[in-house]
Design a protein around this motif. Structure first.
Motif, short mmCIF file in Angstrom:
data_model
loop_
_atom_site.label_atom_id
_atom_site.label_comp_id
_atom_site.label_asym_id
_atom_site.label_seq_id
_atom_site.Cartn_x
_atom_site.Cartn_y
_atom_site.Cartn_z
N LEU A 3 -41.58 -9.97 -51.69
CA LEU A 3 -41.94 -11.28 -52.24
C LEU A 3 -43.45 -11.45 -52.39
N GLY A 4 -44.01 -10.49 -53.08
CA GLY A 4 -45.44 -10.57 -53.36
C GLY A 4 -46.31 -10.41 -52.13
N GLY A 5 -45.84 -9.61 -51.16
CA GLY A 5 -46.61 -9.36 -49.95
C GLY A 5 -46.40 -10.40 -48.86
N ARG A 6 -45.45 -11.30 -49.03
CA ARG A 6 -45.22 -12.35 -48.04
C ARG A 6 -44.21 -11.96 -46.96
N LEU A 7 -43.59 -10.78 -47.11
CA LEU A 7 -42.60 -10.32 -46.14
C LEU A 7 -43.06 -9.03 -45.47
N THR A 9 -32.49 -8.89 -48.79
CA THR A 9 -31.71 -9.95 -48.14
C THR A 9 -32.23 -10.17 -46.73
N SER A 10 -32.47 -9.09 -46.02
CA SER A 10 -33.01 -9.13 -44.66
C SER A 10 -34.15 -8.14 -44.55
N GLN A 11 -35.14 -8.47 -43.76
CA GLN A 11 -36.31 -7.60 -43.63
C GLN A 11 -36.06 -6.44 -42.67
N VAL A 12 -34.98 -6.52 -41.92
CA VAL A 12 -34.69 -5.51 -40.90
C VAL A 12 -33.26 -5.02 -41.05
N LEU A 13 -33.00 -3.83 -40.50
CA LEU A 13 -31.63 -3.36 -40.41
C LEU A 13 -30.86 -4.21 -39.41
N PRO A 14 -29.52 -4.22 -39.47
CA PRO A 14 -28.74 -4.94 -38.46
C PRO A 14 -29.16 -4.51 -37.05
N ASP A 44 -29.03 -5.22 -32.53
CA ASP A 44 -28.12 -5.44 -31.41
C ASP A 44 -27.72 -6.91 -31.33
N ALA A 45 -26.41 -7.17 -31.26
CA ALA A 45 -25.92 -8.54 -31.25
C ALA A 45 -26.34 -9.32 -30.01
N SER A 46 -26.80 -8.63 -28.98
CA SER A 46 -27.24 -9.32 -27.78
C SER A 46 -28.66 -9.89 -27.92
N TRP A 47 -29.39 -9.49 -28.97
CA TRP A 47 -30.74 -10.00 -29.19
C TRP A 47 -30.67 -11.40 -29.80
N ASP A 48 -31.57 -12.27 -29.40
CA ASP A 48 -31.72 -13.54 -30.12
C ASP A 48 -32.27 -13.29 -31.52
N TYR A 49 -33.25 -12.41 -31.59
CA TYR A 49 -33.84 -12.03 -32.86
C TYR A 49 -34.78 -10.86 -32.62
N PRO A 50 -35.15 -10.09 -33.65
CA PRO A 50 -36.09 -8.98 -33.47
C PRO A 50 -37.46 -9.53 -33.06
N MET A 84 -36.88 -13.96 -40.57
CA MET A 84 -35.92 -14.21 -41.65
C MET A 84 -36.56 -14.85 -42.88
N ARG A 85 -37.84 -14.57 -43.10
CA ARG A 85 -38.53 -15.18 -44.23
C ARG A 85 -37.94 -14.78 -45.58
N ALA A 86 -37.29 -13.64 -45.65
CA ALA A 86 -36.64 -13.25 -46.91
C ALA A 86 -35.65 -14.31 -47.36
N ALA A 87 -35.03 -14.97 -46.39
CA ALA A 87 -34.08 -16.04 -46.71
C ALA A 87 -34.76 -17.41 -46.76
N THR A 88 -35.63 -17.69 -45.78
CA THR A 88 -36.17 -19.05 -45.69
C THR A 88 -37.09 -19.40 -46.86
N LEU A 89 -37.89 -18.44 -47.31
CA LEU A 89 -38.79 -18.74 -48.43
C LEU A 89 -38.00 -19.05 -49.69
N ILE A 90 -36.88 -18.36 -49.88
CA ILE A 90 -36.06 -18.63 -51.05
C ILE A 90 -35.29 -19.93 -50.89
#
Length: 220
Positions: free
Chosen positions: A12-16, A124-129, A131-137, A152-158
């Protein structure tokens, strides 16, 4: 897809901040578009104001929806959710006025982009899937993620644009440094002009039909 004009901007133009494994898969998808007859360039919506719009509006909404419950039952909320509610409760009139002005500027930028483009394609996502036990990367490419929303800026900016968007499987990749790990799915996000939902779905269908990635995982 002949005649479709697509801007292709994985970051996204260097924003991610995008993991290299994700970037490689998303970048490679540009060829799918050109093979289907689309015109592709590296143009992107000017998303300078998108982060402010999303962050402020989300905080306001969280405060409106959950503020009373947080005060009555604080133990019911996870730390990062409570944090977002508190941010909303602390917003000032100036913050809300600034967000409204930013939303107007963002709407103009969206209109400008779709004057000569039919779609914007990004990750769609900046990272690969993960571990489900993580709150977030907690970091991407060694860069700490400041809060739950940062990764999750790939989603939030859009989301801030109000544009219709759909995620389509783009391929698979293994986590860096784990050669024996199963390949994990990577998606592209296809964004269209406001009100152009049907056109977005048509592009998505053409891509998915051409790649076949949505039908099966290579390790199954």
């Amino acid at each position: 897809m002949a005649g479709v004009r697509a801007g292709f901007s994985t970051d996204l133009g260097g924003r991610l901040n995008v993991e290299p494994e994700v970037r490689a898969v998303v970048d490679a998808t540009a060829t799918v578009f050109t093979d289907l007859g689309a015109t592709v360039d590296d143009a992107c919506i000017d998303l300078l104001d998108a982060a402010e719009v999303f962050f402020t509006q989300r905080a306001y909404d969280f405060a409106a929806w959950y503020g009373p419950s947080l005060h009555a039952r604080p133990e019911s909320f996870r730390d990062f959710v409570a944090w977002n509610i508190e941010v909303g409760l602390g917003l000032t009139v100036d913050d809300l006025l600034s967000k409204d002005a930013a939303r107007v500027r963002l709407a103009v930028a969206v209109d400008d982009f779709f004057t000569d483009h039919d779609a914007l394609v990004t990750a769609t996502s900046q990272v690969l899937p993960f571990d489900a036990s993580w709150d977030y990367p907690r970091s991407i490419n060694g860069v700490p993620q400041e809060d739950y929303l940062d990764w999750m800026r790939a989603a939030t900016l859009i989301s801030s644009t109000g544009c219709p968007a759909v995620s389509v499987p783009a391929g698979f990749a293994r986590p860096a440094g784990v050669p024996d790990a199963p390949e994990l799915p990577v998606g592209i996000q296809i964004i269209g002009a406001p009100g152009r939902d049907v056109e977005v779905l048509r592009v998505a269908h053409a891509v998915e039909a051409a790649t076949g990635h949505g039908r099966r995982h290579p390790d199954l």
